[in-house]
Design a protein around this motif. Sequence first.
Motif, PDB file in Angstrom:
ATOM      1  N   LEU A 213       0.825  -1.201   0.000  1.00  0.00           N
ATOM      2  CA  LEU A 213       0.000   0.000   0.000  1.00  0.00           C
ATOM      3  C   LEU A 213       0.859   1.251   0.000  1.00  0.00           C
ATOM      4  CD1 LEU A 213      -2.858  -1.010   2.475  1.00  0.00           C
ATOM      5  CD2 LEU A 213      -3.105  -0.510   0.035  1.00  0.00           C
ATOM      6  N   ALA A 214       1.922   1.252   0.787  1.00  0.00           N
ATOM      7  CA  ALA A 214       2.801   2.418   0.858  1.00  0.00           C
ATOM      8  C   ALA A 214       3.441   2.690  -0.500  1.00  0.00           C
ATOM      9  CB  ALA A 214       3.877   2.197   1.915  1.00  0.00           C
ATOM     10  N   VAL A 215       3.916   1.641  -1.155  1.00  0.00           N
ATOM     11  CA  VAL A 215       4.566   1.806  -2.453  1.00  0.00           C
ATOM     12  C   VAL A 215       3.604   2.397  -3.471  1.00  0.00           C
ATOM     13  CG1 VAL A 215       5.482   0.537  -4.428  1.00  0.00           C
ATOM     14  CG2 VAL A 215       6.346   0.061  -2.139  1.00  0.00           C
ATOM     15  N   PHE A 216       2.370   1.915  -3.489  1.00  0.00           N
ATOM     16  CA  PHE A 216       1.441   2.406  -4.504  1.00  0.00           C
ATOM     17  C   PHE A 216       0.861   3.769  -4.153  1.00  0.00           C
ATOM     18  CE2 PHE A 216       1.912  -1.737  -6.278  1.00  0.00           C
ATOM     19  CZ  PHE A 216       1.751  -1.503  -7.636  1.00  0.00           C
ATOM     20  N   LEU A 217       0.791   4.103  -2.878  1.00  0.00           N
ATOM     21  CA  LEU A 217       0.430   5.474  -2.516  1.00  0.00           C
ATOM     22  C   LEU A 217       1.508   6.446  -2.985  1.00  0.00           C
ATOM     23  CD1 LEU A 217      -1.067   5.002   1.064  1.00  0.00           C
ATOM     24  CD2 LEU A 217      -2.283   5.812  -0.960  1.00  0.00           C
ATOM     25  N   ILE A 218       2.767   6.059  -2.782  1.00  0.00           N
ATOM     26  CA  ILE A 218       3.872   6.896  -3.256  1.00  0.00           C
ATOM     27  C   ILE A 218       3.874   6.967  -4.778  1.00  0.00           C
ATOM     28  CG2 ILE A 218       6.383   7.132  -3.322  1.00  0.00           C
ATOM     29  CD1 ILE A 218       6.456   5.687  -0.603  1.00  0.00           C
ATOM     30  N   SER A 219       3.613   5.831  -5.415  1.00  0.00           N
ATOM     31  CA  SER A 219       3.559   5.807  -6.870  1.00  0.00           C
ATOM     32  C   SER A 219       2.458   6.734  -7.389  1.00  0.00           C
ATOM     33  CB  SER A 219       3.310   4.380  -7.360  1.00  0.00           C
ATOM     34  OG  SER A 219       3.112   4.352  -8.767  1.00  0.00           O
ATOM     35  N   GLY A 220       1.296   6.699  -6.739  1.00  0.00           N
ATOM     36  CA  GLY A 220       0.221   7.597  -7.145  1.00  0.00           C
ATOM     37  C   GLY A 220       0.627   9.047  -7.000  1.00  0.00           C
ATOM     38  N   LEU A 221       1.255   9.382  -5.876  1.00  0.00           N
ATOM     39  CA  LEU A 221       1.690  10.758  -5.643  1.00  0.00           C
ATOM     40  C   LEU A 221       2.790  11.152  -6.618  1.00  0.00           C
ATOM     41  CD1 LEU A 221       1.027  13.090  -3.749  1.00  0.00           C
ATOM     42  CD2 LEU A 221       2.865  12.319  -2.240  1.00  0.00           C
ATOM     43  N   TRP A 222       3.645  10.199  -6.992  1.00  0.00           N
ATOM     44  CA  TRP A 222       4.687  10.491  -7.982  1.00  0.00           C
ATOM     45  C   TRP A 222       4.070  10.974  -9.279  1.00  0.00           C
ATOM     46  CZ3 TRP A 222       5.566   8.501 -12.855  1.00  0.00           C
ATOM     47  CH2 TRP A 222       6.793   8.807 -13.443  1.00  0.00           C
ATOM     48  N   HIS A 223       2.920  10.422  -9.649  1.00  0.00           N
ATOM     49  CA  HIS A 223       2.299  10.790 -10.910  1.00  0.00           C
ATOM     50  C   HIS A 223       1.739  12.204 -10.894  1.00  0.00           C
ATOM     51  CE1 HIS A 223       2.512   6.475 -11.837  1.00  0.00           C
ATOM     52  NE2 HIS A 223       2.362   6.829 -13.096  1.00  0.00           N
ATOM     53  N   GLY A 224       1.403  12.728  -9.744  1.00  0.00           N
ATOM     54  CA  GLY A 224       0.880  14.087  -9.719  1.00  0.00           C
ATOM     55  C   GLY A 224       0.441  14.513  -8.338  1.00  0.00           C
ATOM     56  N   ALA A 225       0.533  15.822  -8.084  1.00  0.00           N
ATOM     57  CA  ALA A 225       0.154  16.385  -6.794  1.00  0.00           C
ATOM     58  C   ALA A 225      -1.353  16.659  -6.791  1.00  0.00           C
ATOM     59  CB  ALA A 225       0.942  17.664  -6.515  1.00  0.00           C
ATOM     60  N   ASN A 226      -2.112  15.584  -6.763  1.00  0.00           N
ATOM     61  CA  ASN A 226      -3.569  15.681  -6.779  1.00  0.00           C
ATOM     62  C   ASN A 226      -4.121  14.448  -6.091  1.00  0.00           C
ATOM     63  OD1 ASN A 226      -6.371  15.714  -7.569  1.00  0.00           O
ATOM     64  ND2 ASN A 226      -5.829  17.068  -9.266  1.00  0.00           N
ATOM     65  N   TRP A 227      -5.201  14.627  -5.339  1.00  0.00           N
ATOM     66  CA  TRP A 227      -5.794  13.494  -4.617  1.00  0.00           C
ATOM     67  C   TRP A 227      -6.285  12.410  -5.569  1.00  0.00           C
ATOM     68  CZ3 TRP A 227      -4.575  12.699   0.113  1.00  0.00           C
ATOM     69  CH2 TRP A 227      -4.335  13.762   0.979  1.00  0.00           C
ATOM     70  N   THR A 228      -6.579  12.783  -6.811  1.00  0.00           N
ATOM     71  CA  THR A 228      -7.018  11.762  -7.771  1.00  0.00           C
ATOM     72  C   THR A 228      -5.934  10.714  -7.979  1.00  0.00           C
ATOM     73  OG1 THR A 228      -6.255  13.186  -9.577  1.00  0.00           O
ATOM     74  CG2 THR A 228      -8.586  13.331  -8.979  1.00  0.00           C
ATOM     75  N   PHE A 229      -4.679  11.149  -8.068  1.00  0.00           N
ATOM     76  CA  PHE A 229      -3.577  10.207  -8.269  1.00  0.00           C
ATOM     77  C   PHE A 229      -3.319   9.377  -7.012  1.00  0.00           C
ATOM     78  CE2 PHE A 229      -2.495  13.652 -11.316  1.00  0.00           C
ATOM     79  CZ  PHE A 229      -2.632  12.912 -12.466  1.00  0.00           C
TER      80      PHE A 229
END
Length: 491
Positions: A315-331
């Motif tokens: 979960l931590a890795v994919f939360l970071i991965s989502g944030l890496w894609h963009g500074a938006n809660w959607t990511f």
Amino acid sequence: MLFNSLHFLVFFPVVVGLYYSLPPRWRGPLLLLASYYFYMSWRAAYALLLLGTTLVDYYSGYRMSQLPTKQARKPYLYLSLISNLGTLFIFKYFNFFRDAAGQLASALALSQFAGPTLELLLPVGVSFYTFQSVGYIIDVYQGKLEAERNLGRFALFVAFFPQLVAGPIERGGHMLPQFWRTHEFDYARIVSGLRLMAWGLFKKVVVADRLALFVNPIFNNPREHPDGPLLVLATLAFTFQIYGDFSGYTDMARGAARVLGFDFNLNFRQPYLSASVPEFWRRWHISLSSWFRDYVYIPLGGSRVGAARAYANLLAVFLISGLWHGANWTFVVWGALHGFYLVISTWARPWSESLAQRTGLTAHPGLRHATGVLITFVLVAYAWIFFRANTLGDAVYISQHLFSGWGNLTGRRVSTLLLEFSQHYRPELLMATFATGFMLLIEYVLGRQPSPQSWLATRPAALRWSGYVGLALLILYLGIFNSTSFIYFQF
């Protein structure tokens, strides 16, 4: 400078011509100058950031190579991490975390939070070249890689223009030795690279950009399109748009590098034929998923720890991965969804095997695989809603209305929808559907070959050139030539 622009159409042949005309010792400097020119064509000032990253990481790696223990190397590891991640934070995440802190303070009824707002333009490709450079530094720190002593070659490793702004994220152990080799003019290799570039251009301007004509109006104004069938169709269209866009860029990057004599790692391998979400991430954006695996997931303990901790790591890795894609809660939600998929997939594996045995699917591996592909595709496509939506509210709205209107598909309702399609979407959607089907068919056929490039090269000349001419005509007649930026340039 975009790969799908007239600027690049002039720039690349000039670079290639000079590259093979110059003596080998001048080729590296030429590529470095060309790479900085390529990056400065967006905004010249941000070349200073690229140069700063290069100098800090070259110095950090060089100093670490002179020290015998990890303990002694740590200060230089921290220098690199603080420099690279600090740059990312300031340019990409400062305002996001400022707003999040303000929202948290408001929710807790604390005093009003009023931090500064930074009005900074996000440097194109900053997430890619910082991750590539960080990976190099970690490898040197761990003793897996010798530090590069030649500053020019290290600068070229960080800034090499084919993959500078959107990957693949290459490893130092794979790329740095290639900058020491002399690459001779090889006709077959150059043709292979140009063929790959043409295929990537087709995927971008014919598939992705034409699908965007249908996707963008709906995702940019979802509340004007409350019909479930239309929202489902737009979601499916974006699922193939982002594949065509990003894999098209990767093909063009790999092709351009191949023309110059360099090899990039494969970044996509028919991801929508994956029979599970873990398999999807072994096929989609392979360079990024392997980067997170090696430099985040494994250092956190990976799967070597207890089950609960392993799930938390995923979960931590994919939360970071989502944030890496963009500074938006959607990511962030997109990343959380994929992390949740992976946790459930891992946790439920024994039950799924048992269910397959009880239902007889184990005796029908083809049917079992097809079922897995369908379920995985649906899960991935649903998650793309959050990736594409402009706001979290839009994503929730689309999710809530995916199933609305299906029960009212009477004859009159179908006629109304068809009329709407014929008036606004029909030409784009028909051509995009044809192009998408053609792309998937070709990649499926070539994907079943042991070596797609070798297979093509061994076909009769008449067949090969008929294919080249046909592809060129499709690009010219169906392509959207408005120099639309690649989706992943924003990351």
